[in-house]
Design an enzyme around this catalytic site. Sequence first.
Site, PDB file in Angstrom:
ATOM      1  N   LYS A  11       0.839  -1.211   0.000  1.00 16.65           N
ATOM      2  CA  LYS A  11       0.000   0.000   0.000  1.00 16.65           C
ATOM      3  C   LYS A  11       0.864   1.247   0.000  1.00 16.65           C
ATOM      4  O   LYS A  11       2.048   1.209   0.378  1.00 16.65           O
ATOM      5  CB  LYS A  11      -0.944   0.043   1.194  1.00 16.65           C
ATOM      6  CG  LYS A  11      -0.274   0.106   2.579  1.00 16.65           C
ATOM      7  CD  LYS A  11       0.088   1.509   3.082  1.00 16.65           C
ATOM      8  CE  LYS A  11       0.863   1.496   4.387  1.00 16.65           C
ATOM      9  NZ  LYS A  11       1.583   2.649   4.795  1.00 16.65           N
ATOM     10  N   ASP A  24      -2.093  -1.356  10.027  1.00 17.50           N
ATOM     11  CA  ASP A  24      -2.285  -1.441   8.570  1.00 17.50           C
ATOM     12  C   ASP A  24      -2.944  -2.756   8.145  1.00 17.50           C
ATOM     13  O   ASP A  24      -3.218  -2.959   6.960  1.00 17.50           O
ATOM     14  CB  ASP A  24      -0.936  -1.306   7.841  1.00 17.50           C
ATOM     15  CG  ASP A  24      -0.468   0.144   7.793  1.00 17.50           C
ATOM     16  OD1 ASP A  24      -1.316   1.044   7.920  1.00 17.50           O
ATOM     17  OD2 ASP A  24       0.741   0.371   7.624  1.00 17.50           O
TER      18      ASP A  24
HETATM   19  P1  ATP Z   1       4.057  -0.486   7.591  1.00 19.25           P
HETATM   20  O1  ATP Z   1       3.843   0.364   6.396  1.00 19.25           O
HETATM   21  O2  ATP Z   1       2.893  -1.413   7.900  1.00 19.25           O
HETATM   22  O3  ATP Z   1       4.549   0.266   8.811  1.00 19.25           O
HETATM   23  P2  ATP Z   1       6.706  -1.229   6.894  1.00 19.25           P
HETATM   24  O4  ATP Z   1       6.859  -1.364   5.421  1.00 19.25           O
HETATM   25  O5  ATP Z   1       7.148   0.081   7.488  1.00 19.25           O
HETATM   26  O6  ATP Z   1       5.188  -1.523   7.238  1.00 19.25           O
HETATM   27  P3  ATP Z   1       7.488  -3.906   7.435  1.00 19.25           P
HETATM   28  O7  ATP Z   1       7.941  -4.285   6.069  1.00 19.25           O
HETATM   29  O8  ATP Z   1       6.188  -4.439   7.894  1.00 19.25           O
HETATM   30  O9  ATP Z   1       7.493  -2.323   7.640  1.00 19.25           O
HETATM   31  O10 ATP Z   1       8.660  -4.352   8.389  1.00 19.25           O
HETATM   32  C1  ATP Z   1       8.954  -3.765   9.615  1.00 19.25           C
HETATM   33  C2  ATP Z   1       9.769  -4.780  10.438  1.00 19.25           C
HETATM   34  O11 ATP Z   1       8.915  -5.849  10.791  1.00 19.25           O
HETATM   35  C3  ATP Z   1      10.916  -5.385   9.661  1.00 19.25           C
HETATM   36  O12 ATP Z   1      12.097  -4.757   9.979  1.00 19.25           O
HETATM   37  C4  ATP Z   1      10.922  -6.872  10.059  1.00 19.25           C
HETATM   38  O13 ATP Z   1      11.939  -7.147  10.963  1.00 19.25           O
HETATM   39  C5  ATP Z   1       9.605  -7.091  10.786  1.00 19.25           C
HETATM   40  N1  ATP Z   1       8.704  -8.085  10.146  1.00 19.25           N
HETATM   41  C6  ATP Z   1       7.907  -8.923  10.799  1.00 19.25           C
HETATM   42  N2  ATP Z   1       7.189  -9.674   9.961  1.00 19.25           N
HETATM   43  C7  ATP Z   1       7.515  -9.311   8.714  1.00 19.25           C
HETATM   44  C8  ATP Z   1       7.098  -9.742   7.421  1.00 19.25           C
HETATM   45  N3  ATP Z   1       6.199 -10.715   7.244  1.00 19.25           N
HETATM   46  N4  ATP Z   1       7.622  -9.110   6.357  1.00 19.25           N
HETATM   47  C9  ATP Z   1       8.524  -8.107   6.536  1.00 19.25           C
HETATM   48  N5  ATP Z   1       8.967  -7.686   7.718  1.00 19.25           N
HETATM   49  C10 ATP Z   1       8.467  -8.271   8.824  1.00 19.25           C
END
Ligand code: ATP
Length: 287
Positions: free
Chosen positions: A8, A135
């Site tokens: 997203k 999210d």
């Molecule tokens: P959001 O936009 O929901 O805040 P994001 O893109 O900022 O998401 P994620 O990719 O969800 O962040 O990852 C944040 C942290 O969560 C990563 O550093 C990782 O260690 C941990 N994590 C836990 N589960 C997952 C997963 N299935 N995929 C990716 N990262 C994950």
Amino acid sequence: MKVKAAAKINLMLDILKKLDNGYHSLFMIMQSVDLYDTVSVEKNNEKKIIIKCDTDGVPCNEKNIAYKCAVAFFDALSITDRGITIGIEKAIPMAAGTAGGSTDGAAVLYCLDKIYNTNLSIKELCEIGAKVGADIPFSLVGGTAIALGTGTIIAPVKDLPECYIVLCKPEQDVSTPEAYAEFDSLNRVRHLDRISMVDAVADGDYEKICKLCGNVFEQAVEVPKRPHIKGVMRKCGADACVMSGSGPTVYGIFSNKENAEDAYNKLSKKYDNVYLCKPAKHGITEV
Ligand code: ATP
């Protein structure tokens, strides 16, 4: 069972206030894009939740958001038969502000509801997901939607008119809790024109949406490469350039495919994680 789980972007992200429980009350306009992780879920005989992921850095244990969602699902339904294997093929960058982990969690909720024949409504699945992350409810619903509160109130709106979305994640990981702490320490916040944005998305008015796109995290989270990325996108004819979530990913919206390809090609020469996407109409899709 196997599904595609969409990333997203936030067409708008405004933070209204910090709540007594430490969470923040948000106003977000969410948009799914056609960049997908592939998530599979199957029962196993090991009597435990096993995570397998093709990408280094993703925790393959109870810290994985997909794992947490499975536990939340089993707890909510008092299911004791918890032997499942979750496979995650990552395409969405990590810690990028594009809901990579959340969408994997949403995918697991979707699959478990089918595998265990629990026939929950999307609303019920969203309630379970919201306990794990803000999210996750949107990741289940997908498309274009207004998200309020702690992300739990989702109001789908008209699909975003056809366009091209270039995502560029510079080499920087942003921790979401740290981004909120930076935001909380700001003396003054320039809030966004939320009312006009509600009108714009209700009408599916592309030009107005692009004019109003914004993210208050840009006032709090330093991303040194952001001006450069935005500069390249603007020069290539982007109608909007904004950071997504707590960053550091910057997206550009283009009405014209050639301009989007031009931005994609130019940015790909400088950055490793650049994606040329289109808006997606769904969060989770069976494959
Ligand atoms: P959001 O936009 O929901 O805040 P994001 O893109 O900022 O998401 P994620 O990719 O969800 O962040 O990852 C944040 C942290 O969560 C990563 O550093 C990782 O260690 C941990 N994590 C836990 N589960 C997952 C997963 N299935 N995929 C990716 N990262 C994950």
